[in-house]
Write a protein that holds these residues in place. Structure first.
Motif, PDB file in Angstrom:
ATOM      1  N   ALA A 343       0.828  -1.210   0.000  1.00  0.00           N
ATOM      2  CA  ALA A 343       0.000   0.000   0.000  1.00  0.00           C
ATOM      3  C   ALA A 343       0.861   1.258   0.000  1.00  0.00           C
ATOM      4  N   GLU A 344       1.953   1.232   0.751  1.00  0.00           N
ATOM      5  CA  GLU A 344       2.836   2.403   0.804  1.00  0.00           C
ATOM      6  C   GLU A 344       3.506   2.664  -0.535  1.00  0.00           C
ATOM      7  N   GLY A 345       3.784   1.604  -1.293  1.00  0.00           N
ATOM      8  CA  GLY A 345       4.465   1.779  -2.574  1.00  0.00           C
ATOM      9  C   GLY A 345       3.530   2.021  -3.734  1.00  0.00           C
ATOM     10  N   ALA A 346       2.222   1.939  -3.497  1.00  0.00           N
ATOM     11  CA  ALA A 346       1.264   2.047  -4.597  1.00  0.00           C
ATOM     12  C   ALA A 346       1.279   3.421  -5.246  1.00  0.00           C
ATOM     13  N   GLY A 347       1.636   4.463  -4.476  1.00  0.00           N
ATOM     14  CA  GLY A 347       1.588   5.811  -5.032  1.00  0.00           C
ATOM     15  C   GLY A 347       2.913   6.315  -5.576  1.00  0.00           C
ATOM     16  N   GLU A 348       3.961   5.446  -5.567  1.00  0.00           N
ATOM     17  CA  GLU A 348       5.267   5.892  -6.034  1.00  0.00           C
ATOM     18  C   GLU A 348       5.252   6.108  -7.542  1.00  0.00           C
ATOM     19  N   ARG A 349       5.884   7.174  -7.977  1.00  0.00           N
ATOM     20  CA  ARG A 349       5.941   7.490  -9.396  1.00  0.00           C
ATOM     21  C   ARG A 349       7.380   7.872  -9.762  1.00  0.00           C
ATOM     22  N   GLY A 350       7.683   7.767 -11.022  1.00  0.00           N
ATOM     23  CA  GLY A 350       8.948   8.283 -11.499  1.00  0.00           C
ATOM     24  C   GLY A 350      10.098   7.305 -11.476  1.00  0.00           C
ATOM     25  N   ARG A 351       9.885   6.065 -11.019  1.00  0.00           N
ATOM     26  CA  ARG A 351      10.951   5.075 -11.099  1.00  0.00           C
ATOM     27  C   ARG A 351      10.324   3.694 -11.263  1.00  0.00           C
ATOM     28  N   ARG A 352      11.106   2.797 -11.780  1.00  0.00           N
ATOM     29  CA  ARG A 352      10.598   1.464 -12.057  1.00  0.00           C
ATOM     30  C   ARG A 352      10.255   0.741 -10.760  1.00  0.00           C
ATOM     31  N   THR A 353       9.121   0.063 -10.767  1.00  0.00           N
ATOM     32  CA  THR A 353       8.678  -0.661  -9.582  1.00  0.00           C
ATOM     33  C   THR A 353       9.633  -1.811  -9.285  1.00  0.00           C
ATOM     34  N   PRO A 354      10.102  -1.964  -8.052  1.00  0.00           N
ATOM     35  CA  PRO A 354      10.971  -3.093  -7.724  1.00  0.00           C
ATOM     36  C   PRO A 354      10.307  -4.420  -8.068  1.00  0.00           C
ATOM     37  N   SER A 355      11.099  -5.359  -8.523  1.00  0.00           N
ATOM     38  CA  SER A 355      10.558  -6.660  -8.926  1.00  0.00           C
ATOM     39  C   SER A 355       9.780  -7.319  -7.802  1.00  0.00           C
ATOM     40  N   ASN A 356      10.284  -7.193  -6.574  1.00  0.00           N
ATOM     41  CA  ASN A 356       9.613  -7.862  -5.461  1.00  0.00           C
ATOM     42  C   ASN A 356       8.222  -7.293  -5.198  1.00  0.00           C
ATOM     43  N   HIS A 357       7.983  -6.060  -5.585  1.00  0.00           N
ATOM     44  CA  HIS A 357       6.653  -5.482  -5.427  1.00  0.00           C
ATOM     45  C   HIS A 357       5.648  -6.261  -6.273  1.00  0.00           C
ATOM     46  N   VAL A 358       6.005  -6.512  -7.513  1.00  0.00           N
ATOM     47  CA  VAL A 358       5.138  -7.280  -8.411  1.00  0.00           C
ATOM     48  C   VAL A 358       5.011  -8.717  -7.927  1.00  0.00           C
ATOM     49  N   MET A 359       6.119  -9.320  -7.540  1.00  0.00           N
ATOM     50  CA  MET A 359       6.102 -10.706  -7.074  1.00  0.00           C
ATOM     51  C   MET A 359       5.194 -10.873  -5.854  1.00  0.00           C
ATOM     52  N   THR A 360       5.297  -9.926  -4.930  1.00  0.00           N
ATOM     53  CA  THR A 360       4.496 -10.005  -3.707  1.00  0.00           C
ATOM     54  C   THR A 360       3.025  -9.771  -3.991  1.00  0.00           C
ATOM     55  N   ALA A 361       2.722  -8.732  -4.771  1.00  0.00           N
ATOM     56  CA  ALA A 361       1.327  -8.388  -5.034  1.00  0.00           C
ATOM     57  C   ALA A 361       0.603  -9.478  -5.796  1.00  0.00           C
ATOM     58  N   GLU A 362       1.257 -10.024  -6.825  1.00  0.00           N
ATOM     59  CA  GLU A 362       0.565 -10.954  -7.709  1.00  0.00           C
ATOM     60  C   GLU A 362       0.529 -12.387  -7.191  1.00  0.00           C
ATOM     61  N   ILE A 363       1.608 -12.818  -6.531  1.00  0.00           N
ATOM     62  CA  ILE A 363       1.694 -14.220  -6.127  1.00  0.00           C
ATOM     63  C   ILE A 363       2.034 -14.386  -4.647  1.00  0.00           C
ATOM     64  N   GLY A 364       3.036 -13.652  -4.177  1.00  0.00           N
ATOM     65  CA  GLY A 364       3.515 -13.879  -2.818  1.00  0.00           C
ATOM     66  C   GLY A 364       2.439 -13.731  -1.768  1.00  0.00           C
ATOM     67  N   LEU A 365       1.669 -12.649  -1.848  1.00  0.00           N
ATOM     68  CA  LEU A 365       0.650 -12.418  -0.827  1.00  0.00           C
ATOM     69  C   LEU A 365      -0.465 -13.466  -0.873  1.00  0.00           C
ATOM     70  N   PRO A 366      -1.022 -13.786  -2.055  1.00  0.00           N
ATOM     71  CA  PRO A 366      -2.035 -14.858  -2.080  1.00  0.00           C
ATOM     72  C   PRO A 366      -1.509 -16.191  -1.549  1.00  0.00           C
ATOM     73  N   VAL A 367      -0.252 -16.524  -1.874  1.00  0.00           N
ATOM     74  CA  VAL A 367       0.301 -17.784  -1.381  1.00  0.00           C
ATOM     75  C   VAL A 367       0.436 -17.747   0.131  1.00  0.00           C
ATOM     76  N   CYS A 368       0.972 -16.650   0.673  1.00  0.00           N
ATOM     77  CA  CYS A 368       1.113 -16.544   2.124  1.00  0.00           C
ATOM     78  C   CYS A 368      -0.244 -16.617   2.818  1.00  0.00           C
ATOM     79  N   GLU A 369      -1.231 -15.934   2.270  1.00  0.00           N
ATOM     80  CA  GLU A 369      -2.586 -15.977   2.856  1.00  0.00           C
ATOM     81  C   GLU A 369      -3.157 -17.393   2.807  1.00  0.00           C
ATOM     82  N   ALA A 370      -2.881 -18.108   1.717  1.00  0.00           N
ATOM     83  CA  ALA A 370      -3.367 -19.482   1.604  1.00  0.00           C
ATOM     84  C   ALA A 370      -2.697 -20.394   2.626  1.00  0.00           C
ATOM     85  N   LEU A 371      -1.416 -20.184   2.864  1.00  0.00           N
ATOM     86  CA  LEU A 371      -0.712 -21.000   3.859  1.00  0.00           C
ATOM     87  C   LEU A 371      -1.271 -20.756   5.252  1.00  0.00           C
TER      88      LEU A 371
END
Length: 486
Positions: A343-371
């Protein structure tokens, strides 16, 4: 001007520094611990060398240790201060750009830059190795294969380091589903260099993915003196051995391997080793075997790290450890922290989103919640969370074999939740890839029990028993842990 052993010109590098870089690359290709000392020696001899600076940066990132990455970033920024990178030769300029991207968390961008470098300089072994590892960390199976495949034609058959490139290529082929070709390339690499532990690892994966357990055990047993100690893949390759033991139904052997090689009192507490430990215990948990003492020690090791958001694949295995130890609250704290970070990184502009942001949002968080849901016994929630992402798990990195812990979690919860159609589909998919897997046939038997088909259940259990023949505790290596002793 100095050159490396492959003929690449080294800017701002003395002959002594070049010799240390050659030594460092040699150690890197074969996963030998002396790589760190060799890189430090290169920097001491040639502190302005772009190759040496980039090499140190890659080492700081590729182990997925946030403290190492932070230290490497601070040092890299000091070394880069005041440097006119535009004046550097293209190869070294791309190395520094890729290293900077890595340290900024842009793993995908770094992989792109290293691919551009390899296009013009296919005999830069450091660029190929670092790019290959980034492809693995980002789960890009096609580029894991093609990055090396595209460079191999520049390496003659007599070249001493064609072997480790073949080992890397074998792993890429395996992850892209070319199992027989991967086995051929991996065995060719091992024939050239028996202690090429990445090639050993690649061949081990090919047997794992095809359910060829007996061959995998024989392969590792016959080469234990080459892979089983003294390298950066020691723990991971022993983890693969334990997976074979689990598939064979030799749980006690798997636990002996766990205690002797995967996680014990002298373990270093590195993330890549702890995630192997969590993945192994989680498979045992899914099979109905609780190991409270082992889980407690492992959860303590994860908690001691106090990892910030850095690599989503690690997060998932930390959650496994907390759930396995019964520390659901601790697992939920980690999930909540990652939600806040996103949520804190959602409003960042002007630089490329760190890879881990995408990894966490798309897969990491759903997997952790499922566990976490699995730990609470809410199997319907597990299915709801994992079903939509089950074909995209590669987004948060790892290999097929590693991600299978998540796939098994989905299957087990589908069975437990009475989602018979989903369980049937998942089992059918697994059967197509590993028709001789005892685990798959036992799953089919449990599904048949659930739907009241006693005849099918009996046939499935018979097939499971047939598949397990020759894989039990009398198979090579599956009695005592194989020599040499750990």
């Amino acid at each position: 001007m100095a050159t490396d052993r492959y003929g690449n010109t080294l800017h701002d590098c003395t002959p002594e520094g070049a010799a240390h870089l050659d030594r460092a690359v040699e150690a890197l290709l074969f996963f030998r611990p002396e790589v760190t000392t060799a890189v430090e020696d290169a920097l001491a001899a040639s502190p302005r060398s772009p190759d040496a600076q980039a090499f140190a940066a890659y080492l700081g990132v590729l182990g997925t240790e946030h403290t190492a990455a932070a230290a490497a970033r601070a040092r890299f920024e000091r070394q880069s201060a005041g440097r006119d990178t535009a004046a550097l030769p293209a190869r070294e300029r791309l190395h520094l750009a890729a290293a900077g991207a890595c340290l900024a968390g842009d793993l995908h961008g770094a992989g792109d830059l290293l691919e551009e470098l390899s296009l013009a300089h296919p005999r830069d072994a450091l660029a190929l190795f670092a790019g290959h590892q980034l492809d693995f960390l980002t789960g890009d199976a096609v580029r894991l294969r093609d990055r090396i495949g595209g460079a191999l034609s520049a390496w003659g058959r007599a070249d001493e380091h064609r072997g480790p490139l073949l080992g890397m290529y074998a792993f890429g082929l395996e992850e892209a589903g070319h199992y027989r070709r991967a086995e051929e390339a991996g065995l060719a690499a091992v024939e050239r260099h028996p202690r090429d532990v990445w090639a050993v690892h690649a061949v081990t994966h090919t047997y794992e993915m095809q359910g060829r357990v007996a061959e995998g055990v024989a392969f590792l047993d016959g080469r234990a003196g080459d892979w089983a100690r003294g390298n950066y893949l020691t723990v991971h390759n022993w983890w693969h051995y334990a997976l074979y033991a689990l598939e064979a139904g030799a749980e006690e052997t798997a636990l002996r391997v766990y205690d002797a090689a995967v996680h014990h009192e002298e373990s270093a507490g590195l993330a890549m080793e702890l995630l192997d430990a969590a993945a192994l215990l989680w498979r045992l948990r899914l099979a109905g075997r609780e190991e409270p003492d082992r889980w407690a020690r492992l959860a303590d090791a994860w908690a001691a790290r106090a990892d910030p958001p850095f690599y989503a694949f690690n997060d998932a295995h930390a959650v496994m450890a907390y759930v396995g130890a019964g520390r659901i609250g601790k697992a939920e704290e980690l999930v909540a922290d990652r939600r806040r970070w996103l949520a804190e990184g959602a409003g960042e502009r002007g630089r490329r989103t760190p890879s881990n942001h995408v990894m966490t949002a798309e897969i990491g968080l759903p997997v952790c919640e499922a566990l976490v849901a699995h730990g609470r016994g809410d199997h319907a929630a597990v299915v709801e969370l994992l079903w939509p992402v089950r074909r995209r798990l590669q987004v948060f990195g790892g290999s097929h074999a590693q991600r299978d812990a998540v796939q098994r979690t989905l299957l087990e919860s589908a069975l437990a939740a009475g989602e018979h159609d989903r369980a049937r589909l998942l089992l059918s998919e697994r059967d197509g890839l590993r028709p001789d897997s005892p685990y798959n046939w036992l799953g089919r038997a449990r599904l048949a029990d659930a739907i009241g088909d006693a005849a099918l259940a009996a046939v499935a259990r018979e097939r499971a028993a047939d598949a397990a023949k020759g894989l039990g505790p009398t198979a090579p290596g599956l009695g005592p842990v194989p020599s040499p002793p750990l």
